[in-house]
Design an enzyme around this catalytic site. Structure first.
Site, PDB file in Angstrom:
ATOM      1  N   ASP A   1      -3.996  -2.585   3.921  1.00 16.51           N
ATOM      2  CA  ASP A   1      -4.229  -1.808   2.695  1.00 16.51           C
ATOM      3  C   ASP A   1      -5.281  -0.740   2.908  1.00 16.51           C
ATOM      4  O   ASP A   1      -5.336   0.249   2.174  1.00 16.51           O
ATOM      5  CB  ASP A   1      -4.656  -2.738   1.562  1.00 16.51           C
ATOM      6  CG  ASP A   1      -3.446  -3.507   1.067  1.00 16.51           C
ATOM      7  OD1 ASP A   1      -3.079  -4.495   1.718  1.00 16.51           O
ATOM      8  OD2 ASP A   1      -2.842  -3.068   0.071  1.00 16.51           O
TER       9      ASP A   1
ATOM     10  N   GLN B   1       4.301 -13.305  -1.774  1.00 16.06           N
ATOM     11  CA  GLN B   1       5.028 -12.144  -1.226  1.00 16.06           C
ATOM     12  C   GLN B   1       5.805 -12.527   0.028  1.00 16.06           C
ATOM     13  O   GLN B   1       6.837 -11.933   0.338  1.00 16.06           O
ATOM     14  CB  GLN B   1       4.045 -11.002  -0.875  1.00 16.06           C
ATOM     15  CG  GLN B   1       3.412 -10.320  -2.058  1.00 16.06           C
ATOM     16  CD  GLN B   1       2.085 -10.933  -2.412  1.00 16.06           C
ATOM     17  OE1 GLN B   1       1.852 -12.115  -2.189  1.00 16.06           O
ATOM     18  NE2 GLN B   1       1.194 -10.152  -2.985  1.00 16.06           N
TER      19      GLN B   1
ATOM     20  N   ALA C   1       0.795  -1.231   0.000  1.00 14.88           N
ATOM     21  CA  ALA C   1       0.000   0.000   0.000  1.00 14.88           C
ATOM     22  C   ALA C   1       0.836   1.294   0.000  1.00 14.88           C
ATOM     23  O   ALA C   1       0.665   2.145  -0.894  1.00 14.88           O
ATOM     24  CB  ALA C   1      -0.970  -0.039   1.171  1.00 14.88           C
TER      25      ALA C   1
ATOM     26  N   LYS D   1      -3.900  -8.422   2.847  1.00 15.54           N
ATOM     27  CA  LYS D   1      -3.669  -9.560   1.944  1.00 15.54           C
ATOM     28  C   LYS D   1      -4.552 -10.756   2.271  1.00 15.54           C
ATOM     29  O   LYS D   1      -4.727 -11.097   3.438  1.00 15.54           O
ATOM     30  CB  LYS D   1      -2.189  -9.940   2.020  1.00 15.54           C
ATOM     31  CG  LYS D   1      -1.743 -11.098   1.176  1.00 15.54           C
ATOM     32  CD  LYS D   1      -2.129 -10.990  -0.286  1.00 15.54           C
ATOM     33  CE  LYS D   1      -1.723  -9.714  -0.948  1.00 15.54           C
ATOM     34  NZ  LYS D   1      -2.425  -9.462  -2.241  1.00 15.54           N
TER      35      LYS D   1
END
Ligand code: MRU
Length: 344
Positions: free
Chosen positions: A235, A194, A48, A246
């Site tokens: 986010d 990630q 973000a 996520k």
């Protein structure tokens, strides 16, 4: 110093190509805002705060690219670029925040060269502020962590998700810098990985003890006493404390509550959206091929349906505290978040 994810150099935007990690540490350079928009969409840059700053740098490029000779024409060019940059990813609120912050400055200036200069300076300042914000978040957050903590984190909320230092991983860095011994468990974070590609990479790079687990082992690690605290990024955070992060965060928070493990969120004030209700937030749906294969290898049969949301929502009752650069919000979040904003 931790990795520098995105920066402004010689009138260009330079960023780490995160799609190439952990195998190659490659930097890419853009002189066109459309390329920045594409980099955000394809997750060359992600996280973000990092996409917030990248969006602002995209507008700085748009200002340089514009041939406009009047303020009105330049603002029109910037609005067009803003729309293209904004439409790349819908869930993280920092992108819209960064773009609007730059546009506000642009609208206030009077002539073309002043607008261009202010747009570039504002974007550069946002990048600098991001690092300071993360350091101060780290300082506040490190007080919640103790010597010998085993901390689970999900996705990547590190240097690579910001300009540098990180939010959740910034707190982990600050805890280590304060002299406490800690261990980190990083989830793989399917389907884009990630956790394994980025979090494990940057913690190893900084010499922080990290163990990687498949997403499916979260319950196991908690049930077997391998984790005593959780920290993730965000986010978007709503005024009552609903956290969008996520995909998989909600499962981890639920499991943490079941095992009475504190669950913390670290995010800057720019990640808060005090206006929206949970049902207003658009959850990005990504392409099925992220789930049906890995690179060129197919891992699912042809012709099946795929549901691939990039984010989920964790309700406030699962969250122990929200760490920001302005302090820590504790339940009831509606009150504590309001106080943080009033004081800032
Ligand atoms: O899809 P991504 O990789 O952009 O998602 C990133 C996350 O969900 C992070 O946890 C969040 O942006 C916080 S980053 C400091």
């Amino acid at each position: 110093m931790s990795l520098k994810t995105v920066e402004w150099r010689d009138n260009k935007v330079v960023m780490i190509d995160q799609t190439k990690l952990p195998n190659e540490l490659v930097y890419v350079e853009f002189a066109d805002y459309n390329e920045v928009a594409n980099a955000i969409k394809t997750m060359v840059v992600r996280g973000a705060p990092a996409i917030g700053v990248s969006g602002a740098f995209g507008l700085a490029l748009a200002a340089l690219q514009s041939k406009a000779e009047t303020k009105d024409d330049l603002i029109e060019d910037l609005e067009k670029a803003k729309k293209i940059l904004f439409e790349t990813r819908p869930t993280a609120v920092n992108l819209g925040w960064g773009l609007e912050k730059v546009m506000k400055v642009a609208r206030k200036e009077y002539d073309v060269s002043d607008i261009k200069e202010s747009v570039i300076n504002t974007a550069k300042q946002m990048a600098e502020d991001d690092v300071k914000t993360n350091m101060s978040m780290g300082k506040h957050g490190s007080e919640l962590f103790a010597n010998n903590d085993n901390i689970l984190t999900h996705c990547n909320a590190g240097a690579l998700a910001t300009v540098a230092y990180g939010t959740a991983l910034g707190v982990i860095r600050a805890t280590k810098e304060s002299g406490k011994k800690i261990k980190v468990i990083a989830t793989e974070t399917r389907p884009v990985q990630q956790g394994s590609r980025l979090t494990a990479f940057e913690l190893k790079h900084d010499g922080i003890d990290v163990n990687l687990i498949p997403d499916t082992a979260v319950g196991y690690t908690m049930a077997n006493g391998l984790v005593n605290k959780v920290i993730v990024g965000a986010d978007r955070i709503l005024r009552m404390g609903h956290v969008f992060n996520k995909i998989g965060t909600y499962q981890i928070a639920t499991m943490a509550k079941q095992h009475e493990i504190p669950f913390y969120v670290a995010a800057p004030l720019s990640t808060f959206d005090l206006k929206s209700n949970p049902e207003d937030v658009v959850i990005e749906q990504r392409k099925p091929t992220e789930v049906t294969g890995e690179g060129d290898r197919r891992t699912a049969p042809d012709g099946i349906g795929v549901i691939n949301p990039a984010f989920d929502m964790t309700p406030p009752e699962f969250i122990t505290g929200i760490i920001t650069e302005a302090g820590i919000a504790k339940p009831p979040f509606e009150e504590s978040i309001k106080k943080l904003f009033e004081a800032n």
